[in-house]
Structure formats: structure tokens, C-alpha cells
Design a protein around this motif. Structure first.
Motif, PDB file in Angstrom:
ATOM      1  N   ASN A 115       0.821  -1.205   0.000  1.00  0.00           N
ATOM      2  CA  ASN A 115       0.000   0.000   0.000  1.00  0.00           C
ATOM      3  C   ASN A 115       0.860   1.262   0.000  1.00  0.00           C
ATOM      4  O   ASN A 115       0.601   2.218  -0.752  1.00  0.00           O
ATOM      5  CB  ASN A 115      -0.910  -0.028   1.218  1.00  0.00           C
ATOM      6  CG  ASN A 115      -2.032   0.996   1.165  1.00  0.00           C
ATOM      7  OD1 ASN A 115      -2.560   1.417   2.189  1.00  0.00           O
ATOM      8  ND2 ASN A 115      -2.436   1.419  -0.022  1.00  0.00           N
ATOM      9  N   PHE A 116       1.904   1.265   0.816  1.00  0.00           N
ATOM     10  CA  PHE A 116       2.797   2.417   0.930  1.00  0.00           C
ATOM     11  C   PHE A 116       3.506   2.696  -0.394  1.00  0.00           C
ATOM     12  O   PHE A 116       3.503   3.831  -0.898  1.00  0.00           O
ATOM     13  CB  PHE A 116       3.802   2.161   2.048  1.00  0.00           C
ATOM     14  CG  PHE A 116       4.868   3.217   2.180  1.00  0.00           C
ATOM     15  CD1 PHE A 116       4.538   4.561   2.245  1.00  0.00           C
ATOM     16  CD2 PHE A 116       6.213   2.865   2.259  1.00  0.00           C
ATOM     17  CE1 PHE A 116       5.520   5.540   2.382  1.00  0.00           C
ATOM     18  CE2 PHE A 116       7.193   3.827   2.395  1.00  0.00           C
ATOM     19  CZ  PHE A 116       6.844   5.169   2.453  1.00  0.00           C
ATOM     20  N   LEU A 117       4.103   1.671  -0.981  1.00  0.00           N
ATOM     21  CA  LEU A 117       4.804   1.851  -2.261  1.00  0.00           C
ATOM     22  C   LEU A 117       3.820   2.235  -3.360  1.00  0.00           C
ATOM     23  O   LEU A 117       4.141   3.043  -4.243  1.00  0.00           O
ATOM     24  CB  LEU A 117       5.562   0.573  -2.629  1.00  0.00           C
ATOM     25  CG  LEU A 117       6.713   0.186  -1.690  1.00  0.00           C
ATOM     26  CD1 LEU A 117       7.280  -1.172  -2.069  1.00  0.00           C
ATOM     27  CD2 LEU A 117       7.818   1.249  -1.723  1.00  0.00           C
ATOM     28  N   GLY A 118       2.617   1.649  -3.320  1.00  0.00           N
ATOM     29  CA  GLY A 118       1.598   1.999  -4.303  1.00  0.00           C
ATOM     30  C   GLY A 118       1.196   3.454  -4.219  1.00  0.00           C
ATOM     31  O   GLY A 118       1.030   4.133  -5.236  1.00  0.00           O
ATOM     32  N   ALA A 326      -4.894  15.418  -2.963  1.00  0.00           N
ATOM     33  CA  ALA A 326      -5.631  14.451  -2.141  1.00  0.00           C
ATOM     34  C   ALA A 326      -4.807  13.188  -1.918  1.00  0.00           C
ATOM     35  O   ALA A 326      -4.836  12.598  -0.828  1.00  0.00           O
ATOM     36  CB  ALA A 326      -6.966  14.104  -2.812  1.00  0.00           C
ATOM     37  N   GLU A 327      -4.062  12.770  -2.928  1.00  0.00           N
ATOM     38  CA  GLU A 327      -3.229  11.574  -2.796  1.00  0.00           C
ATOM     39  C   GLU A 327      -2.114  11.796  -1.777  1.00  0.00           C
ATOM     40  O   GLU A 327      -1.763  10.881  -1.015  1.00  0.00           O
ATOM     41  CB  GLU A 327      -2.630  11.195  -4.154  1.00  0.00           C
ATOM     42  CG  GLU A 327      -1.972   9.831  -4.189  1.00  0.00           C
ATOM     43  CD  GLU A 327      -2.979   8.692  -4.165  1.00  0.00           C
ATOM     44  OE1 GLU A 327      -3.217   8.163  -3.049  1.00  0.00           O
ATOM     45  OE2 GLU A 327      -3.490   8.325  -5.225  1.00  0.00           O
ATOM     46  N   VAL A 328      -1.546  12.994  -1.751  1.00  0.00           N
ATOM     47  CA  VAL A 328      -0.526  13.305  -0.750  1.00  0.00           C
ATOM     48  C   VAL A 328      -1.117  13.218   0.658  1.00  0.00           C
ATOM     49  O   VAL A 328      -0.486  12.707   1.585  1.00  0.00           O
ATOM     50  CB  VAL A 328       0.086  14.701  -0.999  1.00  0.00           C
ATOM     51  CG1 VAL A 328       0.953  15.149   0.188  1.00  0.00           C
ATOM     52  CG2 VAL A 328       0.933  14.690  -2.270  1.00  0.00           C
ATOM     53  N   ALA A 329      -2.353  13.707   0.821  1.00  0.00           N
ATOM     54  CA  ALA A 329      -3.020  13.629   2.124  1.00  0.00           C
ATOM     55  C   ALA A 329      -3.186  12.171   2.552  1.00  0.00           C
ATOM     56  O   ALA A 329      -2.890  11.809   3.704  1.00  0.00           O
ATOM     57  CB  ALA A 329      -4.381  14.320   2.063  1.00  0.00           C
ATOM     58  N   ALA A 330      -3.656  11.323   1.636  1.00  0.00           N
ATOM     59  CA  ALA A 330      -3.858   9.911   1.961  1.00  0.00           C
ATOM     60  C   ALA A 330      -2.541   9.225   2.288  1.00  0.00           C
ATOM     61  O   ALA A 330      -2.429   8.478   3.262  1.00  0.00           O
ATOM     62  CB  ALA A 330      -4.557   9.203   0.804  1.00  0.00           C
ATOM     63  N   CYS A 331      -1.526   9.485   1.478  1.00  0.00           N
ATOM     64  CA  CYS A 331      -0.227   8.842   1.676  1.00  0.00           C
ATOM     65  C   CYS A 331       0.402   9.263   2.999  1.00  0.00           C
ATOM     66  O   CYS A 331       0.975   8.441   3.721  1.00  0.00           O
ATOM     67  CB  CYS A 331       0.707   9.178   0.513  1.00  0.00           C
ATOM     68  SG  CYS A 331       2.307   8.347   0.597  1.00  0.00           S
ATOM     69  N   SER A 332       0.294  10.540   3.333  1.00  0.00           N
ATOM     70  CA  SER A 332       0.902  11.022   4.574  1.00  0.00           C
ATOM     71  C   SER A 332       0.273  10.354   5.790  1.00  0.00           C
ATOM     72  O   SER A 332       0.958  10.066   6.777  1.00  0.00           O
ATOM     73  CB  SER A 332       0.781  12.538   4.672  1.00  0.00           C
ATOM     74  OG  SER A 332      -0.572  12.951   4.754  1.00  0.00           O
ATOM     75  N   LEU A 366       7.687  13.656   3.547  1.00  0.00           N
ATOM     76  CA  LEU A 366       8.210  12.392   3.031  1.00  0.00           C
ATOM     77  C   LEU A 366       7.405  11.948   1.822  1.00  0.00           C
ATOM     78  O   LEU A 366       7.947  11.404   0.850  1.00  0.00           O
ATOM     79  CB  LEU A 366       8.157  11.319   4.123  1.00  0.00           C
ATOM     80  CG  LEU A 366       8.706   9.942   3.723  1.00  0.00           C
ATOM     81  CD1 LEU A 366      10.220   9.996   3.577  1.00  0.00           C
ATOM     82  CD2 LEU A 366       8.324   8.883   4.758  1.00  0.00           C
ATOM     83  N   SER A 367       6.096  12.227   1.854  1.00  0.00           N
ATOM     84  CA  SER A 367       5.189  11.807   0.784  1.00  0.00           C
ATOM     85  C   SER A 367       5.341  12.626  -0.490  1.00  0.00           C
ATOM     86  O   SER A 367       4.767  12.253  -1.523  1.00  0.00           O
ATOM     87  CB  SER A 367       3.731  11.884   1.274  1.00  0.00           C
ATOM     88  OG  SER A 367       3.527  11.058   2.387  1.00  0.00           O
ATOM     89  N   VAL A 368       6.072  13.720  -0.445  1.00  0.00           N
ATOM     90  CA  VAL A 368       6.326  14.477  -1.671  1.00  0.00           C
ATOM     91  C   VAL A 368       7.773  14.346  -2.140  1.00  0.00           C
ATOM     92  O   VAL A 368       8.047  14.389  -3.344  1.00  0.00           O
ATOM     93  CB  VAL A 368       5.958  15.975  -1.527  1.00  0.00           C
ATOM     94  CG1 VAL A 368       4.475  16.129  -1.258  1.00  0.00           C
ATOM     95  CG2 VAL A 368       6.762  16.660  -0.453  1.00  0.00           C
ATOM     96  N   VAL A 394      -0.230  -2.194  -9.200  1.00  0.00           N
ATOM     97  CA  VAL A 394       0.078  -3.572  -8.780  1.00  0.00           C
ATOM     98  C   VAL A 394       0.390  -3.647  -7.293  1.00  0.00           C
ATOM     99  O   VAL A 394       0.441  -4.746  -6.723  1.00  0.00           O
ATOM    100  CB  VAL A 394       1.251  -4.176  -9.588  1.00  0.00           C
ATOM    101  CG1 VAL A 394       0.867  -4.348 -11.033  1.00  0.00           C
ATOM    102  CG2 VAL A 394       2.510  -3.351  -9.442  1.00  0.00           C
ATOM    103  N   GLY A 395       0.594  -2.520  -6.645  1.00  0.00           N
ATOM    104  CA  GLY A 395       0.751  -2.516  -5.200  1.00  0.00           C
ATOM    105  C   GLY A 395      -0.560  -2.274  -4.497  1.00  0.00           C
ATOM    106  O   GLY A 395      -0.913  -2.956  -3.528  1.00  0.00           O
ATOM    107  N   MET A 396      -1.330  -1.308  -4.990  1.00  0.00           N
ATOM    108  CA  MET A 396      -2.536  -0.892  -4.276  1.00  0.00           C
ATOM    109  C   MET A 396      -3.698  -1.880  -4.413  1.00  0.00           C
ATOM    110  O   MET A 396      -4.384  -2.167  -3.437  1.00  0.00           O
ATOM    111  CB  MET A 396      -2.954   0.499  -4.745  1.00  0.00           C
ATOM    112  CG  MET A 396      -1.960   1.577  -4.334  1.00  0.00           C
ATOM    113  SD  MET A 396      -2.356   3.215  -4.959  1.00  0.00           S
ATOM    114  CE  MET A 396      -3.723   3.667  -3.893  1.00  0.00           C
ATOM    115  N   ILE A 397      -3.930  -2.392  -5.607  1.00  0.00           N
ATOM    116  CA  ILE A 397      -5.070  -3.303  -5.792  1.00  0.00           C
ATOM    117  C   ILE A 397      -4.931  -4.566  -4.932  1.00  0.00           C
ATOM    118  O   ILE A 397      -5.879  -4.957  -4.237  1.00  0.00           O
ATOM    119  CB  ILE A 397      -5.241  -3.667  -7.281  1.00  0.00           C
ATOM    120  CG1 ILE A 397      -5.528  -2.424  -8.116  1.00  0.00           C
ATOM    121  CG2 ILE A 397      -6.360  -4.696  -7.451  1.00  0.00           C
ATOM    122  CD1 ILE A 397      -6.834  -1.739  -7.795  1.00  0.00           C
TER     123      ILE A 397
END
Length: 503
Positions: A115-118, A326-332, A366-368, A394-397
């Protein structure tokens, strides 16, 4: 063994306390805001537009629309199944926390790294795509041909802006996500409406719904599979609703509803968008080979002229920027939660929360920074860049499918939250898990002939490396340091269970 389950009347913090988590983040996100972050991350104006040229070559209109309908349906089943588990475990950790609770720490560790790498690959892909579309706009506006260097510079600026916006606090992020929802829906309406009402020729319904086009060198049946990736890549990121669960009010209901709503709204709006674009194609081959490098931009040019094309391209670019933010928010939040479990190097730093904004600011940066480093190979080799960012899907699904599989495996011992599929859980979960296995395999298939170093699909290699990395780090580090709820502090008179005591 984990003790379970809270009543639907329990407060959000009571739920976290039962899960072994000490609340630190600011609950400022309502039900709409939770839906908005996942809808913003899916972003049909980003995925649908950036992969439109891929769809034109890999099956054409009939495959683009047909697989959008099919993939959207199966994604909804995965979303329903994942939402059921999110209701039981509404934490920032998302899939990895669920996998740990349902299958043990080794499952949590592997799911977390996927999930993290995805998420990191998704940020790199989204914001680099926004930079490429911005380059097409610059070329149309000022005649300046973008280079890989200028695209990379613009990519860095976009990441910087997203880091600053997310550091300001969750209230601003929520406002931007809410604007993003209406921007995307209005954008689809404006794009489709403009292309439909413009005094230009339009393709027939027969062309839009039955025309097949194959430039890959593979057989038609194979191309249908590969062509499904337009939708497959787009329908990612709805785990964002889970990652902000600790900042969402009534999270056990709002987070699962946010996942499901983001998928079906994207499914319907995306179909309308693709159909509207296909009806407006003027010259199929010329659109594929456009000098702008962006087929949708060529459609806008052909139908609306330079001014109209630039206006619509700006609509798409802004939607992409909302998506990346929004993706940065989720990843952080994933970084924050994973560090709370001592999974990342330097976890003490990444799990810290800003006292003023109640935001994991260091996790934001870190997420950016990492996505920028991941994208640097694009300066020398698009293939290398593609190989790195392929970890997105391939990581997230698989990370979505693992908690669903583990909940299914638990059978009657699985205790759902207040939002539940009830008797439909098992049949829907079986189909969802099967779909995850199939679509992950399809993600790894070669996509065109001849297969060379530049055209090779590195997704399978990237997934294998990610799994080996997760396995290796588990043996060397995870067994010693990883603790799912290591960040929680004991309350007076309470003794927290150690990792060995929990299992």
C-alpha cells in the motif's frame, strides 16, 4: 487475540481506544469530505484523460467503454467488500491495519509495504502527469515545446505546492477536496457539453460503441484484457477514505460510505466523459499521433479551436492538481500510521504530529520528496520511470484484496462494524478477491509488440521486487520492531498487550 466489537453508538475515539490507538489527529472531516478525498484521488479527469491515448491504441472505443463498464462493476464489488472491513477497523493505517488484525503481523507488514509503495507511485504518476499536461498547455499557448527537464522542474513545483497545502492542516485539505468534487463533475459536464454542442461532425453511435482498433500486434481477445487497464489504473485510490478515518466524524459509517460512493459516482461520470470524447473524435489516426503528445488536447483543438482547447485543458490540469493533493493527504496518513507501528526507518520522526495543525507534517514531506526521487529516472529513460511508477496499481489493488480475503477466511469469527454487507458479504467478497487476482495478473501482461526494453511492461517485475523487499525487511527488521499499536500510550491502570501476547 483481539477483543471486539463496539456498538454503533460508541464515539469515534472509543472505537480507536478499543483498537489500541491513542487519538492524535483532528476530526474535522464529515461524510461528504470523506467521500470527496476518494473521489478526488480516483479522478476520472486524470485517469480517463491521461490514459485516453492508451485506450485508443489498445482496442479503441468498444474496449474503452466496454471495459470501463465491466471494471467499474467489479471495482464496486471490491469497494463494497473493503468498506465492510473499514467499518470494523476505521484507522489511518487502512488496509495494513485490517490485514494485521485479521491475519497477523506478517500479513499487516506485507500489505503495508504494498500500500505504501503503491501510494508513492500514485503520487509520482499523478503529479508527473499533471506536469506533462501543463507542458501541452504551454506548447499550445506560447509554442514552447516541453522537454523532460522542464517537465521534471514543473513536477517538482507541483509537489512543493502539495506539500505546503497539506502542511496547513486537514481543514484546508478538506475544503480543496470538496471543491474538487464539484470541479470534476462540472468539468465533465462542460467538456461533454462543449464537444456535443460544437458545430463539428460527430462520430456515429455505431463507431463509439462497436469500433475496434488494435495497434498492439496482439490478438483481439488479448487486447481486450490489456485495454481494460484504462479503467483498471483509474479505479485506484479509494482507500483514501480509510486513511483519513481517524480525522472523520462517525468514521465507522462515513468511511465505508465514502469508498462506495466515490466508486459508483466515478463509474457513471467516467463513462459519460469517455463517450463524449469518443463522439467528438475527428481524425482517429491524427488524434493518436498528435504533436501535443496528449490525444484529448487534439480532440479539443479539432472541435473547439485553440481557445476552447486551452480552456478545457486547464479544467483537466486543475482536476489533476486536486487529485495529486488528495493523494498526498492519503499517503501522509499511511506514513504516519505505518510509522506509529514502527515499520518505517526513522519512524519516530514520521509519526510525529504538529501540535498546532494536528497534522503529521513530516509524513507529508516524506510523501512528496520520495515520489520526486522515484520520477527522476524519467530524465534518462521513460521505461525506467514506468517501471518504478508501475507499483501504483500492482501494489494498491492487492492491498485492497488482502483484508477482504482475510475477512473471508475468518468466516463466522469475523466481526463486522455497523456498516455491513451482512448475508451478501461472502458472495461479494469471493468475486472481489477473484477479480483482484485476475486484474493484478492483467496489470503485468505485455502491452505491445515488439517487446523491447522500452516497451516491456515492468509491472510484474516491480511487484516481485516489492514483495521480495517486504519479505526481506520482515525477516531482518519487521519481526523485531513492528508493533501494530506501538504508538498508543497506556491509560491509568491499563496494561497494553505486547506483540507476542496479542498473537
Amino acid at each position: 487475540m483481539s477483543h471486539r466489537r463496539t456498538s454503533t453508538l460508541a464515539t469515534d475515539d472509543d472505537v480507536l481506544a478499543e483498537l489500541g490507538i491513542n487519538p492524535e489527529l483532528n476530526r474535522r472531516i464529515g461524510a461528504f469530505g470523506n467521500f470527496a478525498i476518494s473521489f478526488s484521488v480516483i479522478c476520472i479527469l486524470a485517469g480517463g484523460m491521461s490514459l485516453f491515448g492508451f485506450g485508443m491504441s489498445h482496442g479503441g472505443p468498444v474496449v474503452m467503454l466496454g471495459t470501463w463498464a465491466g471494471i467499474g462493476f467489479f471495482t464496486l464489488l471490491v469497494g463494497l467488500s473493503l468498506a465492510d472491513v473499514v467499518s470494523a477497523y476505521p484507522t489511518s493505517g487502512g488496509p495494513y491495519f485490517m490485514a494485521d488484525k485479521l491475519g497477523g503481523p506478517h500479513w499487516g507488514w506485507a500489505t503495508g509495504w504494498l500500500n505504501f509503495l503503491g501510494l508513492l507511485g500514485a503520487i509520482a504518476g499523478i503529479d508527473y502527469g499533471a506536469a506533462a499536461f501543463a507542458g501541452a498547455f504551454v506548447q499550445m499557448q506560447w509554442g514552447i515545446t516541453p522537454t523532460t527537464g522542464t517537465t521534471m522542474l514543473l513536477f517538482g513545483v507541483i509537489l512543493l505546492v502539495h506539500g505546503l497545502l497539506n502542511s496547513a492542516g486537514v481543514r484546508l485539505v478538506t475544503v480543496l477536496n470538496s471543491i474538487s468534487v464539484w470541479w470534476q463533475l462540472a468539468g465533465v459536464t462542460v467538456i461533454v457539453g462543449s464537444l456535443t454542442l460544437a458545430p463539428a461532425k460527430h462520430q456515429s453511435a455505431s463507431f463509439v460503441f462497436t469500433h475496434f482498433h488494435n495497434d498492439t500486434g496482439f490478438s483481439p481477445l488479448y487486447v481486450v484484457l490489456v485495454g481494460a487497464l484504462l479503467a483498471g489504473y483509474t479505479f485506484c485510490g479509494y482507500d483514501a477514505s480509510a486513511h483519513v478515518a481517524e480525522e472523520t466524524t462517525n468514521a465507522q459509517m462515513s468511511a465505508p460510505k465514502g469508498i462506495v460512493r466515490s466508486i459508483w459516482v466515478s463509474w457513471v461520470a467516467g463513462f459519460v466523459l469517455l463517450a463524449g470524447m469518443l463522439f467528438a473524435v475527428q481524425d482517429y489516426t491524427a488524434t493518436q499521433n498528435t504533436a501535443t503528445g496528449v490525444p484529448p488536447a487534439q480532440i479539443f483543438l479539432d472541435v473547439l479551436g485553440a481557445s476552447g482547447a486551452k480552456a478545457l485543458l486547464l479544467v483537466v490540469i486543475v482536476a489533476m492538481l486536486f487529485c495529486g493533493n488528495a493523494e498526498v493527504a492519503a499517503c501522509s496518513r499511511m506514513v504516519y500510521a505505518f510509522s506509529r507501528s514502527r515499520a518505517l526507518w526513522g519512524w519516530q520522526s514520521w509519526r510525529s504530529v504538529n501540535a498546532r495543525t494536528k497534522t503529521p507534517t513530516r509524513a507529508v514531506w516524506l510523501s512528496v520528496v520520495v515520489p520526486f526521487l522515484l520520477a527522476l529516472p524519467a530524465l534518462w529513460s521513460p521505461a525506467a520511470y514506468g517501471a518504478i511508477t508501475a507499483i501504483n496499481a500492482v501494489g494498491m489493488i492487492p492491498a485492497y484484496g488482502i483484508p477482504v480475503f482475510l475477512a473471508l477466511k475468518k468466516g463466522r469469527h469475523y466481526q463486522p462494524g455497523p456498516w455491513s454487507l451482512r448475508r451478501w458479504r461472502r458472495p461479494i467478497a469471493v468475486i472481489a478477491v477473484a477479480y483482484v487476482v485476475v486484474i493484478t495478473f492483467v496489470f503485468c501482461l505485455p502491452q505491445s509488440k515488439p517487446i523491447t526494453a522500452d516497451s516491456f511492461n515492468y509491472a510484474g517485475v516491480t511487484l516481485a521486487i516489492a514483495l521480495l523487499f517486504a519479505w526481506g525487511t520482515w525477516l531482518t527488521r519487521g519481526k523485531k520492531s513492528y508493533q501494530l499499536t506501538a504508538g498508543r500510550t497506556a491509560q491509568p491502570g491499563e496494561a497494553l498487550l505486547t506483540q507476542n501476547e496479542r498473537f
